[in-house]
Scaffold this motif. Structure first.
Motif, PDB file in Angstrom:
ATOM      1  N   GLU A 163       0.825  -1.213   0.000  1.00 42.85           N
ATOM      2  CA  GLU A 163       0.000   0.000   0.000  1.00 42.85           C
ATOM      3  C   GLU A 163       0.859   1.263   0.000  1.00 42.85           C
ATOM      4  OE1 GLU A 163      -3.302   0.134  -0.354  1.00 42.85           O
ATOM      5  OE2 GLU A 163      -3.311  -2.053  -0.478  1.00 42.85           O
ATOM      6  N   ALA A 164       2.081   1.156   0.503  1.00 43.25           N
ATOM      7  CA  ALA A 164       2.970   2.320   0.538  1.00 43.25           C
ATOM      8  C   ALA A 164       3.154   2.914  -0.852  1.00 43.25           C
ATOM      9  CB  ALA A 164       4.321   1.920   1.132  1.00 43.25           C
ATOM     10  N   PHE A 165       3.168   2.067  -1.863  1.00 42.36           N
ATOM     11  CA  PHE A 165       3.372   2.521  -3.241  1.00 42.36           C
ATOM     12  C   PHE A 165       2.138   3.194  -3.822  1.00 42.36           C
ATOM     13  CE2 PHE A 165       6.627  -0.686  -2.676  1.00 42.36           C
ATOM     14  CZ  PHE A 165       7.729  -0.049  -3.206  1.00 42.36           C
ATOM     15  N   PHE A 199       3.419   6.397   1.344  1.00 42.33           N
ATOM     16  CA  PHE A 199       4.742   6.972   1.607  1.00 42.33           C
ATOM     17  C   PHE A 199       4.615   8.402   2.111  1.00 42.33           C
ATOM     18  CE2 PHE A 199       6.613   3.860  -1.541  1.00 42.33           C
ATOM     19  CZ  PHE A 199       7.360   3.180  -0.600  1.00 42.33           C
ATOM     20  N   GLY A 200       3.524   9.079   1.760  1.00 48.89           N
ATOM     21  CA  GLY A 200       3.318  10.459   2.183  1.00 48.89           C
ATOM     22  C   GLY A 200       3.184  10.616   3.684  1.00 48.89           C
ATOM     23  N   MET A 201       2.938   9.519   4.405  1.00 45.71           N
ATOM     24  CA  MET A 201       2.816   9.579   5.867  1.00 45.71           C
ATOM     25  C   MET A 201       4.172   9.531   6.556  1.00 45.71           C
ATOM     26  SD  MET A 201      -0.526   7.201   6.636  1.00 45.71           S
ATOM     27  CE  MET A 201       0.225   5.672   6.100  1.00 45.71           C
ATOM     28  N   ILE A 202       5.221   9.154   5.829  1.00 49.85           N
ATOM     29  CA  ILE A 202       6.542   8.962   6.423  1.00 49.85           C
ATOM     30  C   ILE A 202       7.385  10.221   6.207  1.00 49.85           C
ATOM     31  CG2 ILE A 202       8.631   7.532   6.401  1.00 49.85           C
ATOM     32  CD1 ILE A 202       6.843   5.267   5.223  1.00 49.85           C
ATOM     33  N   THR A 203       8.037  10.680   7.284  1.00 47.49           N
ATOM     34  CA  THR A 203       8.877  11.873   7.197  1.00 47.49           C
ATOM     35  C   THR A 203      10.335  11.518   7.510  1.00 47.49           C
ATOM     36  OG1 THR A 203       8.757  12.518   9.527  1.00 47.49           O
ATOM     37  CG2 THR A 203       6.920  13.218   8.099  1.00 47.49           C
ATOM     38  N   THR A 207      13.937   1.200  -0.264  1.00 49.31           N
ATOM     39  CA  THR A 207      14.668   2.045  -1.218  1.00 49.31           C
ATOM     40  C   THR A 207      14.034   3.435  -1.284  1.00 49.31           C
ATOM     41  OG1 THR A 207      15.318   0.125  -2.516  1.00 49.31           O
ATOM     42  CG2 THR A 207      15.390   2.251  -3.631  1.00 49.31           C
ATOM     43  N   HIS A 208      12.714   3.488  -1.337  1.00 52.93           N
ATOM     44  CA  HIS A 208      12.011   4.782  -1.401  1.00 52.93           C
ATOM     45  C   HIS A 208      12.121   5.538  -0.069  1.00 52.93           C
ATOM     46  CE1 HIS A 208       9.212   7.587  -3.216  1.00 52.93           C
ATOM     47  NE2 HIS A 208       8.600   7.630  -2.046  1.00 52.93           N
ATOM     48  N   ILE A 209      12.038   4.817   1.030  1.00 51.91           N
ATOM     49  CA  ILE A 209      12.112   5.441   2.361  1.00 51.91           C
ATOM     50  C   ILE A 209      13.484   6.079   2.570  1.00 51.91           C
ATOM     51  CG2 ILE A 209      12.147   4.911   4.834  1.00 51.91           C
ATOM     52  CD1 ILE A 209       9.904   2.790   4.106  1.00 51.91           C
ATOM     53  N   ARG A 210      14.525   5.463   2.043  1.00 52.60           N
ATOM     54  CA  ARG A 210      15.863   6.075   2.129  1.00 52.60           C
ATOM     55  C   ARG A 210      15.867   7.437   1.458  1.00 52.60           C
ATOM     56  NH1 ARG A 210      18.889   0.613   0.946  1.00 52.60           N
ATOM     57  NH2 ARG A 210      19.410   0.007   3.068  1.00 52.60           N
ATOM     58  N   LYS A 211      15.161   7.577   0.326  1.00 51.45           N
ATOM     59  CA  LYS A 211      15.081   8.861  -0.375  1.00 51.45           C
ATOM     60  C   LYS A 211      14.349   9.904   0.460  1.00 51.45           C
ATOM     61  CE  LYS A 211      15.202   6.696  -4.914  1.00 51.45           C
ATOM     62  NZ  LYS A 211      14.412   6.324  -6.093  1.00 51.45           N
ATOM     63  N   ILE A 212      13.392   9.459   1.265  1.00 52.59           N
ATOM     64  CA  ILE A 212      12.668  10.374   2.153  1.00 52.59           C
ATOM     65  C   ILE A 212      13.591  10.876   3.255  1.00 52.59           C
ATOM     66  CG2 ILE A 212      10.789  10.503   3.873  1.00 52.59           C
ATOM     67  CD1 ILE A 212       9.268   8.471   2.102  1.00 52.59           C
TER      68      ILE A 212
END
Length: 158
Positions: free
Chosen positions: A109-111, A115-119, A141-146
């Motif tokens: 679901e993150a995709f 992902f908008g909930m993670i800072t 991989t995406h969370i690292r970019k955040i």
């Protein structure tokens, strides 16, 4: 293994024990009550042995993970999929109920917007038994970019 919970008639006591997979449910139903205590005792001893073995494996990485989680200025975001997701949902609920800001994100679901909930202030606890679940690896991989920090909880040390 099949986990079984027995709740007393007063609904105050819960006993959990495990029955080997090779036993069909109808075999379980036909077992005499004298075997339940034996099965319960064997299961508890096996679980205690497993916990003892895992306790012996704790090292500096565990300490580092705990320190990272405790030092978070944001929330603890628990990420998982499948059975690991069910465990993760419970971890997030327990953290939140004991005063630690936490929530669960399903890796698939993150995709689709989560992902908008993670800072960048958050710490993500990513759970995957294999450590190779495609959705979890892709999410990390995406969370690292955040910019959020990540703790991986896997059944595979590599």
């Amino acid at each position: 293994m099949l986990s079984v919970r027995v709740i007393s008639k007063a609904y105050t006591t819960v006993h959990a024990f495990t029955i080997p997979h090779e036993m069909a449910l109808w075999e379980v139903a036909q077992m005499g009550s004298s075997r339940w205590t034996e099965i319960g005792r064997k299961t508890m001893l096996a679980e205690a042995e497993a916990i003892s073995m895992v306790a012996g494996l704790l090292d500096r990485r565990f300490e580092d993970a705990v320190n990272l989680l405790l030092s978070s200025n944001g929330r603890i975001v628990v990420l998982g999929l499948g059975k690991s997701g069910h465990v993760g949902r419970k971890i997030a609920a327990t953290l939140a109920s004991t005063g630690t800001p936490a929530f669960f994100v399903h890796a698939a679901e993150a995709f689709h917007g989560d992902f908008g909930m993670i800072t960048a202030e958050d710490v993500v606890l990513a759970i995957s038994n294999s450590g190779e679940t495609a959705e979890v690896v892709g999410a990390v991989t995406h969370i690292r970019k955040i910019g959020a920090r990540i703790v991986a909880l896997t059944g595979n040390a590599e």
